[in-house]
Design a protein around this motif. Sequence first.
Motif, PDB file in Angstrom:
ATOM      1  N   VAL A  23       0.845  -1.195   0.000  1.00 15.41           N
ATOM      2  CA  VAL A  23       0.000   0.000   0.000  1.00 15.41           C
ATOM      3  C   VAL A  23       0.883   1.248   0.000  1.00 15.41           C
ATOM      4  O   VAL A  23       0.634   2.205  -0.742  1.00 15.41           O
ATOM      5  CB  VAL A  23      -0.967   0.002   1.213  1.00 15.41           C
ATOM      6  N   ARG A  24       1.926   1.251   0.839  1.00 16.08           N
ATOM      7  CA  ARG A  24       2.856   2.387   0.889  1.00 16.08           C
ATOM      8  C   ARG A  24       3.509   2.609  -0.471  1.00 16.08           C
ATOM      9  O   ARG A  24       3.634   3.749  -0.938  1.00 16.08           O
ATOM     10  CB  ARG A  24       3.927   2.119   1.955  1.00 16.08           C
ATOM     11  N   ALA A  25       3.919   1.529  -1.121  1.00 11.59           N
ATOM     12  CA  ALA A  25       4.546   1.645  -2.447  1.00 11.59           C
ATOM     13  C   ALA A  25       3.558   2.240  -3.453  1.00 11.59           C
ATOM     14  O   ALA A  25       3.930   3.095  -4.261  1.00 11.59           O
ATOM     15  CB  ALA A  25       5.045   0.278  -2.913  1.00 11.59           C
ATOM     16  N   TRP A  26       2.299   1.798  -3.396  1.00 10.84           N
ATOM     17  CA  TRP A  26       1.296   2.331  -4.313  1.00 10.84           C
ATOM     18  C   TRP A  26       1.066   3.815  -4.040  1.00 10.84           C
ATOM     19  O   TRP A  26       1.013   4.627  -4.967  1.00 10.84           O
ATOM     20  CB  TRP A  26      -0.015   1.544  -4.181  1.00 10.84           C
ATOM     21  N   LEU A  27       0.930   4.181  -2.759  1.00 11.85           N
ATOM     22  CA  LEU A  27       0.730   5.589  -2.410  1.00 11.85           C
ATOM     23  C   LEU A  27       1.908   6.447  -2.871  1.00 11.85           C
ATOM     24  O   LEU A  27       1.712   7.530  -3.424  1.00 11.85           O
ATOM     25  CB  LEU A  27       0.525   5.746  -0.905  1.00 11.85           C
ATOM     26  N   ASP A  28       3.121   5.972  -2.645  1.00  5.81           N
ATOM     27  CA  ASP A  28       4.303   6.721  -3.085  1.00  5.81           C
ATOM     28  C   ASP A  28       4.340   6.864  -4.608  1.00  5.81           C
ATOM     29  O   ASP A  28       4.757   7.896  -5.125  1.00  5.81           O
ATOM     30  CB  ASP A  28       5.581   6.049  -2.581  1.00  5.81           C
ATOM     31  N   SER A  29       3.879   5.833  -5.323  1.00  5.02           N
ATOM     32  CA  SER A  29       3.906   5.889  -6.789  1.00  5.02           C
ATOM     33  C   SER A  29       2.906   6.883  -7.364  1.00  5.02           C
ATOM     34  O   SER A  29       3.038   7.298  -8.513  1.00  5.02           O
ATOM     35  CB  SER A  29       3.657   4.498  -7.385  1.00  5.02           C
ATOM     36  N   ILE A  30       1.908   7.268  -6.562  1.00  3.62           N
ATOM     37  CA  ILE A  30       0.919   8.239  -7.054  1.00  3.62           C
ATOM     38  C   ILE A  30       1.054   9.597  -6.371  1.00  3.62           C
ATOM     39  O   ILE A  30       0.155  10.419  -6.414  1.00  3.62           O
ATOM     40  CB  ILE A  30      -0.523   7.703  -6.938  1.00  3.62           C
ATOM     41  N   GLY A  31       2.203   9.817  -5.715  1.00  2.00           N
ATOM     42  CA  GLY A  31       2.500  11.161  -5.239  1.00  2.00           C
ATOM     43  C   GLY A  31       2.423  11.416  -3.758  1.00  2.00           C
ATOM     44  O   GLY A  31       2.597  12.552  -3.334  1.00  2.00           O
ATOM     45  N   SER A  32       2.146  10.427  -2.944  1.00  2.00           N
ATOM     46  CA  SER A  32       2.064  10.664  -1.497  1.00  2.00           C
ATOM     47  C   SER A  32       3.450  10.888  -0.924  1.00  2.00           C
ATOM     48  O   SER A  32       4.379  10.216  -1.331  1.00  2.00           O
ATOM     49  CB  SER A  32       1.431   9.451  -0.823  1.00  2.00           C
ATOM     50  N   PRO A  33       3.637  11.757   0.026  1.00  2.00           N
ATOM     51  CA  PRO A  33       2.708  12.726   0.595  1.00  2.00           C
ATOM     52  C   PRO A  33       2.841  14.111  -0.014  1.00  2.00           C
ATOM     53  O   PRO A  33       2.342  15.072   0.556  1.00  2.00           O
ATOM     54  CB  PRO A  33       3.123  12.745   2.068  1.00  2.00           C
ATOM     55  N   TYR A  34       3.512  14.244  -1.132  1.00  2.00           N
ATOM     56  CA  TYR A  34       3.880  15.571  -1.636  1.00  2.00           C
ATOM     57  C   TYR A  34       2.959  16.151  -2.686  1.00  2.00           C
ATOM     58  O   TYR A  34       2.975  17.343  -2.918  1.00  2.00           O
ATOM     59  CB  TYR A  34       5.312  15.522  -2.179  1.00  2.00           C
ATOM     60  N   GLY A  35       2.168  15.369  -3.336  1.00  4.45           N
ATOM     61  CA  GLY A  35       1.286  15.912  -4.357  1.00  4.45           C
ATOM     62  C   GLY A  35       0.612  14.793  -5.112  1.00  4.45           C
ATOM     63  O   GLY A  35       0.859  13.614  -4.865  1.00  4.45           O
ATOM     64  N   GLY A  36      -0.216  15.145  -6.030  1.00  4.40           N
ATOM     65  CA  GLY A  36      -0.914  14.135  -6.801  1.00  4.40           C
ATOM     66  C   GLY A  36      -2.009  13.462  -5.995  1.00  4.40           C
ATOM     67  O   GLY A  36      -2.312  13.845  -4.862  1.00  4.40           O
ATOM     68  N   PRO A  37      -2.583  12.423  -6.576  1.00  4.86           N
ATOM     69  CA  PRO A  37      -3.683  11.730  -5.908  1.00  4.86           C
ATOM     70  C   PRO A  37      -3.284  11.117  -4.565  1.00  4.86           C
ATOM     71  O   PRO A  37      -4.105  11.046  -3.649  1.00  4.86           O
ATOM     72  CB  PRO A  37      -4.077  10.633  -6.898  1.00  4.86           C
ATOM     73  N   GLY A  38      -2.043  10.690  -4.432  1.00  2.00           N
ATOM     74  CA  GLY A  38      -1.602  10.099  -3.173  1.00  2.00           C
ATOM     75  C   GLY A  38      -1.686  11.067  -2.016  1.00  2.00           C
ATOM     76  O   GLY A  38      -1.910  10.670  -0.866  1.00  2.00           O
ATOM     77  N   HIS A  39      -1.518  12.346  -2.309  1.00  2.00           N
ATOM     78  CA  HIS A  39      -1.594  13.386  -1.279  1.00  2.00           C
ATOM     79  C   HIS A  39      -2.997  13.464  -0.670  1.00  2.00           C
ATOM     80  O   HIS A  39      -3.156  13.804   0.496  1.00  2.00           O
ATOM     81  CB  HIS A  39      -1.187  14.729  -1.895  1.00  2.00           C
ATOM     82  N   MET A  40      -4.018  13.126  -1.462  1.00  2.00           N
ATOM     83  CA  MET A  40      -5.386  13.158  -0.948  1.00  2.00           C
ATOM     84  C   MET A  40      -5.590  12.081   0.122  1.00  2.00           C
ATOM     85  O   MET A  40      -6.330  12.294   1.085  1.00  2.00           O
ATOM     86  CB  MET A  40      -6.388  12.935  -2.080  1.00  2.00           C
TER      87      MET A  40
END
Length: 160
Positions: A23-40
């Motif tokens: 899950v962390r890898a997926w979130l990081d791949s979509i921009g978490s925590p700095y921007g993009g959908p992962g930030h949401m």
Amino acid sequence: MVGSATFLFVGTVHGVVQVIPPVRAWLDSIGSPYGGPGHMIDPLAHAHINMVGGVVLLCMAVIYYLFTMISNRPVYSMRLVDHSFWWTAVGVTSFYTTLMVFGILEGHYLLSGDAEAGKALHRLYGPIISVASTVMGMGFWIFFANVLMTVKSIYQRHAA
């Protein structure tokens, strides 16, 4: 207090799930925590469910309780107490849900390379999150109004 505990539980589960390696890898791949959908999803949804749903609702309950204990007077309006809880609870639930749904959907579109679908979906985000924010904000303002009216009634009774 039950509402606060429920939101803290959801936020805690959210926090545990988001550190599971896939899950962390997926979130990081979509921009978490700095921007993009992962930030949401991380940190916005996680922080709001914990802080607003858990901590702010607990603080509201404690303040309402302490006013009655310290002043030995009732809160200005129990109806407004109910309204402040429900507006805030519904608002934070809709805010959290909006962030999670849009974060997950836009994240999938981003990883699939379908930028147009992501942009089309994101056009809906602003109006929906605005409504959720307004509902949550109404709960806060109802709380503030009730606290101010309680303080006013306490001082008016002491002056008389």
